[in-house]
Motif scaffolding. Structure first.
Motif, PDB file in Angstrom:
ATOM      1  N   ILE A 101       5.975 -65.939 -32.377  1.00  0.00           N
ATOM      2  CA  ILE A 101       6.695 -64.685 -32.099  1.00  0.00           C
ATOM      3  C   ILE A 101       5.717 -63.571 -31.769  1.00  0.00           C
ATOM      4  CG2 ILE A 101       8.199 -62.908 -33.086  1.00  0.00           C
ATOM      5  CD1 ILE A 101       9.534 -65.176 -34.702  1.00  0.00           C
ATOM      6  N   PHE A 105       6.549 -58.043 -32.794  1.00  0.00           N
ATOM      7  CA  PHE A 105       7.722 -58.469 -32.032  1.00  0.00           C
ATOM      8  C   PHE A 105       8.814 -58.967 -32.968  1.00  0.00           C
ATOM      9  CE2 PHE A 105       4.549 -58.414 -28.808  1.00  0.00           C
ATOM     10  CZ  PHE A 105       5.224 -58.067 -27.653  1.00  0.00           C
ATOM     11  N   TYR A 107      12.337 -61.486 -33.098  1.00  0.00           N
ATOM     12  CA  TYR A 107      13.010 -62.613 -32.446  1.00  0.00           C
ATOM     13  C   TYR A 107      14.506 -62.341 -32.354  1.00  0.00           C
ATOM     14  CZ  TYR A 107      15.219 -67.261 -32.310  1.00  0.00           C
ATOM     15  OH  TYR A 107      16.014 -68.341 -32.023  1.00  0.00           O
ATOM     16  N   PHE A 134      11.975 -62.451 -27.339  1.00  0.00           N
ATOM     17  CA  PHE A 134      11.245 -61.640 -28.303  1.00  0.00           C
ATOM     18  C   PHE A 134      11.132 -60.245 -27.708  1.00  0.00           C
ATOM     19  CE2 PHE A 134       9.386 -65.972 -28.351  1.00  0.00           C
ATOM     20  CZ  PHE A 134       9.933 -66.391 -29.553  1.00  0.00           C
ATOM     21  N   ILE A 135      11.313 -59.251 -28.545  1.00  0.00           N
ATOM     22  CA  ILE A 135      11.256 -57.868 -28.075  1.00  0.00           C
ATOM     23  C   ILE A 135      10.378 -57.066 -29.025  1.00  0.00           C
ATOM     24  CG2 ILE A 135      13.338 -57.152 -29.334  1.00  0.00           C
ATOM     25  CD1 ILE A 135      14.026 -55.441 -26.809  1.00  0.00           C
ATOM     26  N   GLY A 136       9.683 -56.097 -28.475  1.00  0.00           N
ATOM     27  CA  GLY A 136       8.810 -55.268 -29.300  1.00  0.00           C
ATOM     28  C   GLY A 136       9.588 -54.511 -30.361  1.00  0.00           C
ATOM     29  N   ARG A 137       9.053 -54.464 -31.556  1.00  0.00           N
ATOM     30  CA  ARG A 137       9.707 -53.745 -32.659  1.00  0.00           C
ATOM     31  C   ARG A 137       9.792 -52.252 -32.345  1.00  0.00           C
ATOM     32  NH1 ARG A 137      10.925 -55.136 -37.708  1.00  0.00           N
ATOM     33  NH2 ARG A 137       9.711 -57.038 -37.616  1.00  0.00           N
TER      34      ARG A 137
END
Length: 182
Positions: A101, A105, A107, A134-137
């Motif tokens: 991940i 990031f 999930y 997955f995307i950046g926090r």
């Protein structure tokens, strides 16, 4: 209820639905939370039990749920489910390690999603399944993006960097990367 003498309509009348969840790798423990309206009308996820481990088949009252899948060696996966009466929701949730991940990031498991319709709308628009991603926090700052463009220009050449430089429209030219101490 008058005409359900053979029990064929029991599931629809019970205001319950079924979930069938599996995980890859198999054997994840499932923790269940149910979304309820809080005192300020925001949805709050409240614990509703741990029905077992994957593969899992459970009957739940109609409503909005969050399944948290946990397996040793993998990051916990959060999988939202809308249970409607008389329906069966089937899903296979992939689990990933922290290294897969990546730090910073989050999930997002793939699956169908509701798009744009309020809860009480007659026809809820369910979009086709999207894949895992997955995307950046946190959002990317202008400075971080500038650093990315500059590093790309150094490593892969100016033409690769220019493809990713912001522009006003697809037809407009690019703006050269900013190299000032913004």
């Amino acid at each position: 209820r008058l005409y359900d003498r053979d029990g064929a309509l029991t599931a629809k009348l019970a205001h319950a639905g079924t979930i069938e969840i599996d995980s890859h790798p198999a054997g994840a423990e499932v923790h269940l939370l149910r979304y309820e309206k809080g005192p300020d009308l925001r949805l709050v996820a409240t614990p509703a039990g741990s029905p077992g481990s994957c593969p899992l088949k459970a009957t739940l009252q109609s409503g909005s749920y969050l399944l948290v899948l946990k397996r040793e060696g993998c990051r916990d996966a959060r999988y939202p489910v809308l249970v409607r009466r008389g329906t069966v929701h089937r899903a296979r949730v992939n689990l990933y390690t922290d290294d897969e991940i990546g730090e910073g990031f989050v999930y997002v498991p793939g699956g169908e999603f509701i798009r744009g319709a309020p809860e009480d709308a007659a026809g809820v628009d369910v979009a086709p399944a999207a894949g895992d991603f997955f995307i950046g926090r946190h959002e990317v700052t202008v400075e971080e993006y500038r650093q990315f463009i500059d590093a790309l220009a150094r490593e892969k050449g100016e033409s690769e960097a220019q493809k990713r430089v912001p522009r006003q429209s697809p037809e407009a030219g690019t703006t050269p990367p900013c190299r000032c101490p913004c």
